[in-house]
Design an enzyme around this catalytic site. Structure first.
Site, PDB file in Angstrom:
ATOM      1  N   GLY A  92       0.843  -1.197   0.000  1.00 11.24           N
ATOM      2  CA  GLY A  92       0.000   0.000   0.000  1.00 11.24           C
ATOM      3  C   GLY A  92       0.869   1.234   0.000  1.00 11.24           C
ATOM      4  O   GLY A  92       2.096   1.140   0.084  1.00 11.24           O
TER       5      GLY A  92
ATOM      6  N   VAL B 271       4.532   1.128   1.465  1.00  9.37           N
ATOM      7  CA  VAL B 271       4.623  -0.008   2.380  1.00  9.37           C
ATOM      8  C   VAL B 271       4.841  -1.274   1.565  1.00  9.37           C
ATOM      9  O   VAL B 271       4.145  -1.507   0.567  1.00  9.37           O
ATOM     10  CB  VAL B 271       3.342  -0.127   3.243  1.00  9.37           C
ATOM     11  CG1 VAL B 271       3.479  -1.244   4.270  1.00  9.37           C
ATOM     12  CG2 VAL B 271       3.033   1.191   3.941  1.00  9.37           C
TER      13      VAL B 271
ATOM     14  N   ASP C   9      -5.594  10.370  13.550  1.00  7.36           N
ATOM     15  CA  ASP C   9      -5.763  10.101  12.110  1.00  7.36           C
ATOM     16  C   ASP C   9      -6.615   8.839  11.915  1.00  7.36           C
ATOM     17  O   ASP C   9      -6.282   7.981  11.100  1.00  7.36           O
ATOM     18  CB  ASP C   9      -4.389   9.955  11.443  1.00  7.36           C
ATOM     19  CG  ASP C   9      -4.458  10.134   9.917  1.00  7.36           C
ATOM     20  OD1 ASP C   9      -5.444  10.734   9.427  1.00  7.36           O
ATOM     21  OD2 ASP C   9      -3.534   9.677   9.219  1.00  7.36           O
TER      22      ASP C   9
ATOM     23  N   GLY D 213       0.762   5.732   1.040  1.00  9.37           N
ATOM     24  CA  GLY D 213       0.015   6.851   1.615  1.00  9.37           C
ATOM     25  C   GLY D 213       0.750   8.137   1.324  1.00  9.37           C
ATOM     26  O   GLY D 213       1.645   8.161   0.490  1.00  9.37           O
TER      27      GLY D 213
HETATM   28  P1  ATP Z   1      -1.674   8.257   5.071  1.00 10.63           P
HETATM   29  O1  ATP Z   1      -1.656   8.965   3.779  1.00 10.63           O
HETATM   30  O2  ATP Z   1      -2.998   7.578   5.304  1.00 10.63           O
HETATM   31  O3  ATP Z   1      -1.232   9.049   6.261  1.00 10.63           O
HETATM   32  P2  ATP Z   1       0.796   6.744   5.339  1.00 10.63           P
HETATM   33  O4  ATP Z   1       1.744   7.248   4.309  1.00 10.63           O
HETATM   34  O5  ATP Z   1       1.040   7.173   6.754  1.00 10.63           O
HETATM   35  O6  ATP Z   1      -0.693   6.996   4.906  1.00 10.63           O
HETATM   36  P3  ATP Z   1       0.005   4.058   6.113  1.00 10.63           P
HETATM   37  O7  ATP Z   1      -1.395   4.515   6.343  1.00 10.63           O
HETATM   38  O8  ATP Z   1       0.764   3.624   7.317  1.00 10.63           O
HETATM   39  O9  ATP Z   1       0.833   5.157   5.270  1.00 10.63           O
HETATM   40  O10 ATP Z   1       0.010   2.872   5.064  1.00 10.63           O
HETATM   41  C1  ATP Z   1      -0.522   3.018   3.769  1.00 10.63           C
HETATM   42  C2  ATP Z   1      -1.251   1.739   3.396  1.00 10.63           C
HETATM   43  O11 ATP Z   1      -0.321   0.617   3.393  1.00 10.63           O
HETATM   44  C3  ATP Z   1      -2.342   1.343   4.386  1.00 10.63           C
HETATM   45  O12 ATP Z   1      -3.553   1.993   4.116  1.00 10.63           O
HETATM   46  C4  ATP Z   1      -2.406  -0.180   4.172  1.00 10.63           C
HETATM   47  O13 ATP Z   1      -3.167  -0.496   3.023  1.00 10.63           O
HETATM   48  C5  ATP Z   1      -0.950  -0.562   3.897  1.00 10.63           C
HETATM   49  N1  ATP Z   1      -0.283  -0.967   5.157  1.00 10.63           N
HETATM   50  C6  ATP Z   1       0.264  -0.148   6.068  1.00 10.63           C
HETATM   51  N2  ATP Z   1       0.787  -0.820   7.105  1.00 10.63           N
HETATM   52  C7  ATP Z   1       0.571  -2.135   6.843  1.00 10.63           C
HETATM   53  C8  ATP Z   1       0.873  -3.363   7.551  1.00 10.63           C
HETATM   54  N3  ATP Z   1       1.510  -3.342   8.720  1.00 10.63           N
HETATM   55  N4  ATP Z   1       0.518  -4.536   6.983  1.00 10.63           N
HETATM   56  C9  ATP Z   1      -0.124  -4.530   5.779  1.00 10.63           C
HETATM   57  N5  ATP Z   1      -0.453  -3.428   5.073  1.00 10.63           N
HETATM   58  C10 ATP Z   1      -0.116  -2.233   5.580  1.00 10.63           C
END
Ligand code: ATP
Length: 323
Positions: free
Chosen positions: A21, A28, A135, A23
């Site tokens: 994924g 990730v 969040d 964000g």
């Molecule tokens: P945001 O834009 O929401 O702040 P971010 O850059 O902080 O996102 P995360 O929300 O931590 O990133 O992760 C993005 C995506 O990756 C999640 O929505 C999920 O689909 C996937 N993901 C994150 N952590 C995990 C995990 N531990 N195991 C599996 N998939 C994960």
């Protein structure tokens, strides 16, 4: 206890496999420990300025303070020259709302209550430790495994903050559709700020509709501060009065008026889980559109984040991904 290990490279210790994924802050990946074969999720984010490093150090410190089955576990974290990598517990069930939309299973209030109870239990644990998540939104709620739809986990502590009563905490970040009025107005936050987001998540879960969504970000934020919630859409026909009351209490304009997690767990809607068995078929249809729209917004944000990350990695001897 997890300590950052400056300079240690992801690919020295782990085999980088599939993307899981992305964000606003990075990408990730599924990774496998070369020695033990154990699988984890590696989240890599750009980190170039000392102020960014401080933020990530705070995230690491807060995650180390949290140990709850419904909250994502951090195993280790290390900083490269221009990035930080978190080695996280792997959660294999995918995003809850994707699962509901894709699998079109029989979503009932009974099941919705199970999800919201787990969220309240996890957030109650955080609040008792005086940590706010800040969040809470559908993307940050994952299903624990592909074959279990009733067990979830909360992820992403990038905006989490320690909270001290009587010391005003103000922030100006979040995701417009899910942030509370006090965030938009830059007023002091509290535990109620997370409770608002739980109210929005509940509204979306039961109807597939986003209560404050406007035509653009500005309109969404002004809808949030106007705090007008209605259940006029036909999708709410099969939703119980108890559920609507639960949502209304959480979506109160005043942060201090919103019930806390422990109060929520005692609310009639959450304490009588088996009394609402009606299928929420309209919600599932709407959720498909909701999920598709959120994915589109996130893919734009992710492209921006990756461009920033790659620009940093070009100048970096630190970790790079092979895929
Ligand atoms: P945001 O834009 O929401 O702040 P971010 O850059 O902080 O996102 P995360 O929300 O931590 O990133 O992760 C993005 C995506 O990756 C999640 O929505 C999920 O689909 C996937 N993901 C994150 N952590 C995990 C995990 N531990 N195991 C599996 N998939 C994960």
């Amino acid at each position: 206890m997890v300590n950052p290990k400056p300079g240690e490279l992801l690919e020295e210790t782990y085999i980088v496999k599939d993307p899981l994924g992305s964000g606003r802050f990075g990408k990730v990946w599924l990774v496998e420990d070369k020695q033990t074969g154990k699988r984890f999720a590696a989240k890599q984010c750009a980190c170039r300025r000392p102020s960014q490093r401080k933020e990530f150090e705070m995230e690491i410190e807060l995650m180390n303070a949290l140990d709850h089955p419904k909250l994502l576990q951090l195993y280790e974290a290390f900083f490269g020259k221009n990035d930080v990598t978190f080695i996280l517990e792997l959660v294999t069930g995918g995003e809850l709302f994707d699962r509901i939309a894709d699998e079109a299973f029989d979503l009932t209030e009974t099941l919705a209550v199970k999800y919201i109870r787990q969220i309240c239990e996890a957030v109650s644990y955080m609040h008792n430790k005086m940590i706010l998540h800040l969040d809470l939104k559908p993307e940050n709620i994952l299903c624990v495994s592909p074959d279990r739809l009733d067990s979830i986990k909360i992820i992403d502590f990038g905006f989490a903050r320690r909270y001290t009563p009587n010391t005003p905490l103000k922030i100006m970040f979040g995701t417009p559709e899910f942030v509370a009025p006090e965030v938009v107005n830059f007023d002091p936050l509290g535990k109620g700020t997370d409770m608002w987001s739980i109210g929005v998540v509940t509204y979306v879960l039961l109807s597939g509709l986003s209560p404050f969504m406007g035509d653009d970000e500005q309109e969404t934020l002004s809808n949030v501060t106007a705090c007008e919630v209605d259940f006029d859409d036909d999708s709410f026909e099969d939703v119980s009065e108890e559920a609507k009351d639960f949502i209304c209490q959480l979506l109160s304009i005043r942060e201090s008026k919103r019930p806390g997690c422990d109060q929520c767990l005692k609310h009639t809607w959450l304490s009588k889980p088996d009394s609402h068995r009606k299928s929420l078929s309209a919600a599932v249809v709407n959720l498909k559109k909701f999920v598709a729209r959120r994915k589109w917004v996130r893919s734009i944000n992710a492209v921006r984040a990756m461009t920033r990350l790659q620009a940093g990695l070009k100048k970096n001897d630190g970790a790079t991904f092979s895929k």
